[in-house]
Enzyme design. Structure first.
Site, PDB file in Angstrom:
ATOM      1  N   LYS A 162      -0.637 -12.344   5.695  1.00 44.39           N
ATOM      2  CA  LYS A 162       1.100 -13.865   5.768  1.00 44.39           C
ATOM      3  C   LYS A 162       2.159 -13.876   5.908  1.00 44.39           C
ATOM      4  O   LYS A 162       2.704 -14.890   7.056  1.00 44.39           O
ATOM      5  CB  LYS A 162       1.357 -13.266   4.067  1.00 44.39           C
ATOM      6  CG  LYS A 162       0.000 -13.987   2.849  1.00 44.39           C
ATOM      7  CD  LYS A 162       0.570 -13.401   1.778  1.00 44.39           C
ATOM      8  CE  LYS A 162      -0.113 -12.113   1.405  1.00 44.39           C
ATOM      9  NZ  LYS A 162       0.286 -11.559   0.509  1.00 44.39           N
ATOM     10  N   LYS A 196      11.078  -4.559   9.468  1.00 43.32           N
ATOM     11  CA  LYS A 196      11.837  -5.182   9.266  1.00 43.32           C
ATOM     12  C   LYS A 196      13.317  -5.469  10.161  1.00 43.32           C
ATOM     13  O   LYS A 196      13.880  -6.681  10.583  1.00 43.32           O
ATOM     14  CB  LYS A 196      12.530  -5.796   7.777  1.00 43.32           C
ATOM     15  CG  LYS A 196      11.521  -6.245   6.428  1.00 43.32           C
ATOM     16  CD  LYS A 196      12.399  -7.158   6.542  1.00 43.32           C
ATOM     17  CE  LYS A 196      11.547  -8.750   5.845  1.00 43.32           C
ATOM     18  NZ  LYS A 196      10.880  -8.998   4.989  1.00 43.32           N
ATOM     19  N   LYS A 198      -4.173  -8.584  13.077  1.00 42.47           N
ATOM     20  CA  LYS A 198      -4.562  -8.121  11.714  1.00 42.47           C
ATOM     21  C   LYS A 198      -4.307  -9.547  10.925  1.00 42.47           C
ATOM     22  O   LYS A 198      -2.958 -10.541  11.344  1.00 42.47           O
ATOM     23  CB  LYS A 198      -3.515  -7.494  11.119  1.00 42.47           C
ATOM     24  CG  LYS A 198      -3.820  -6.930  10.213  1.00 42.47           C
ATOM     25  CD  LYS A 198      -2.308  -6.067   9.062  1.00 42.47           C
ATOM     26  CE  LYS A 198      -2.218  -6.681   8.113  1.00 42.47           C
ATOM     27  NZ  LYS A 198      -2.314  -5.955   6.763  1.00 42.47           N
TER      28      LYS A 198
HETATM   29  P1  ADP Z   1      -0.014  -9.285   3.238  1.00 39.74           P
HETATM   30  O1  ADP Z   1      -0.207  -8.522   5.477  1.00 39.74           O
HETATM   31  O2  ADP Z   1      -0.804 -10.798   4.207  1.00 39.74           O
HETATM   32  O3  ADP Z   1       1.273  -9.671   3.251  1.00 39.74           O
HETATM   33  P2  ADP Z   1      -0.331  -7.137   2.218  1.00 39.74           P
HETATM   34  O4  ADP Z   1       0.042  -6.225   2.240  1.00 39.74           O
HETATM   35  O5  ADP Z   1       0.247  -8.221   0.876  1.00 39.74           O
HETATM   36  O6  ADP Z   1      -0.979  -8.342   2.440  1.00 39.74           O
HETATM   37  O7  ADP Z   1      -2.146  -7.112   1.406  1.00 39.74           O
HETATM   38  C1  ADP Z   1      -2.813  -7.423   0.364  1.00 39.74           C
HETATM   39  C2  ADP Z   1      -3.701  -6.210   0.427  1.00 39.74           C
HETATM   40  O8  ADP Z   1      -4.913  -6.747   1.347  1.00 39.74           O
HETATM   41  C3  ADP Z   1      -3.361  -4.170   1.062  1.00 39.74           C
HETATM   42  O9  ADP Z   1      -4.446  -3.316   0.470  1.00 39.74           O
HETATM   43  C4  ADP Z   1      -3.858  -4.833   2.195  1.00 39.74           C
HETATM   44  O10 ADP Z   1      -3.635  -2.918   3.371  1.00 39.74           O
HETATM   45  C5  ADP Z   1      -4.694  -5.486   2.273  1.00 39.74           C
HETATM   46  N1  ADP Z   1      -4.675  -6.028   3.963  1.00 39.74           N
HETATM   47  C6  ADP Z   1      -3.844  -7.366   4.301  1.00 39.74           C
HETATM   48  N2  ADP Z   1      -4.200  -7.819   5.060  1.00 39.74           N
HETATM   49  C7  ADP Z   1      -5.920  -6.956   5.233  1.00 39.74           C
HETATM   50  C8  ADP Z   1      -6.219  -7.377   6.310  1.00 39.74           C
HETATM   51  N3  ADP Z   1      -5.951  -8.295   7.966  1.00 39.74           N
HETATM   52  N4  ADP Z   1      -7.609  -6.711   6.712  1.00 39.74           N
HETATM   53  C9  ADP Z   1      -7.667  -5.755   5.705  1.00 39.74           C
HETATM   54  N5  ADP Z   1      -7.188  -5.382   4.485  1.00 39.74           N
HETATM   55  C10 ADP Z   1      -6.231  -6.207   4.926  1.00 39.74           C
END
Ligand code: ADP
Ligand code: TRP
Length: 321
Positions: free
Chosen positions: A193, A110, A190
């Protein structure tokens, strides 16, 4: 064995969330006592929109139930329905060195992006540790990006147990499945969101198809053989297709004569079919808001019972009672 995980209600869930966090959680509910929650306090470190927060909580509850979370087996609740977690977070804060949090990626990212981080974002890993430790969890299924937070949690357990007795907190372990640790997004990074490169689990058919068609590819002409290495289409297809379908796609890549549009269509069809039973379940649940609310109310009640047992033990150990 106690299994615990949380998901932030911060927007539409995508297939990375599904394969990285939800599917493993749903499988694990068969193997022990599961605690799954909607991390709404955590979402506040990046949202200040009450109606969006409410809406996202509702959507996440529907998504998780539609994906197979079974409230007969797992306790499913909202994080903020167990406010005791804040007390444990405070206790953990008082043994948590600043440096430990300053090294955390989510906070550093951030700052690097020029945003001014708030205290909640800085303290985020401490609250997450409290989420886990409040329920004596043994196993925490998460994606690769949460590994550091689990390390912070384990460090804090060490500090508390050194200071107040080795039985004060239970040492949890992360469960990260290598093969799904990183589901790629439309651009090959990766899926996240925050990168605007996601394929949501649920969405209107036309819109979802359009997204899949946006997957980045090279400019190999239709007739020519196509490289199978580092293909985002192949990498995603393996989540939805059988071994033989995958082998067929690879063979067609190598043979030439098929355009990327054709492969994307196959990927889309496989994705759409994969989520069809869950989509149908979700539609049923949408029509039954009171059931969903009841699940969360019951889950919170059970979660509070467990939390108060652990908190009583910790309060005693640290001298608060
Ligand atoms: P984002 O990166 O979309 O904001 P979050 O950080 O809210 O996602 O992640 C929620 C859960 O989903 C966590 O356990 C995270 O490790 C898993 N996760 C998020 N993106 C991925 C991805 N591209 N591949 C595997 N697991 C993921
Ligand atoms: N930080 C996690 C994420 O962004 C969500 C979360 C909050 C969590 N508390 C947790 C995950 C406790 C596992 C255990 O995905």
């Amino acid at each position: 064995m106690r299994i615990l995980t949380g998901l932030q209600p911060s927007g539409k869930l995508h297939i990375g969330n599904y394969f990285g966090a939800m599917e493993p959680a749903v499988k694990l509910q068969e193997e022990g006592e599961a605690f799954y929650f909607i991390a709404d306090y955590h979402a506040m470190s990046s949202t200040a929109d009450p109606s969006a927060l409410r809406e996202n909580v509702k959507e996440l509850a529907l998504d998780f139930l539609a994906c197979g979370l079974n409230p007969e087996k797992a306790f499913f609740f909202r994080q903020s329905d167990v406010p005791q977690v804040n007390e444990l977070a405070w206790i953990l804060s008082s043994v948590c060195p600043m440096g430990l949090l300053e090294r955390c990626h989510s906070y550093k990212d951030k700052l690097a992006r020029g945003l001014s981080a708030n205290h909640a974002l800085f303290a985020y890993p401490v609250l997450m540790a409290a989420d886990i430790l409040l329920y004596d969890a043994n196993l925490v299924p998460v994606g690769e990006d949460q590994k550091q937070h689990l390390e912070v949690t384990r460090d804090l357990v060490g500090k508390i147990n050194d200071l107040y007795g080795s039985e004060t907190l239970v040492l949890p372990e992360a469960r990260i499945r290598d093969e799904v640790a990183k589901v790629p997004g439309l651009d090959g990074q990766k899926m996240s969101k925050s990168y605007n490169n996601t394929i949501p689990m649920f969405g209107a058919q036309k819109k979802m198809r359009k997204l899949v068609m946006k997957i980045e590819t090279d400019s190999t002409p239709v007739e020519a053989p196509k490289p199978t290495e580092n293909s985002i289409i192949i990498d995603l297809y393996r989540f939805f297709a059988s071994e033989s379908e995958q082998a067929q796609m690879k063979a067609d890549f190598e043979a030439g004569g098929f355009g990327y549009g054709d492969f994307k269509q196959r990927l889309f069809d496989a994705y759409w079919e994969y989520f069809t039973p869950m989509r149908e379940r979700r539609t049923e649940l949408e029509a039954d808001e009171s059931y969903v609310n009841q699940v969360l109310t019951d889950g919170a009640e059970r979660a509070r019972e467990e939390a108060s047992k652990v908190l009583t033990r910790v309060r005693e150990a640290v001298g608060l009672s």
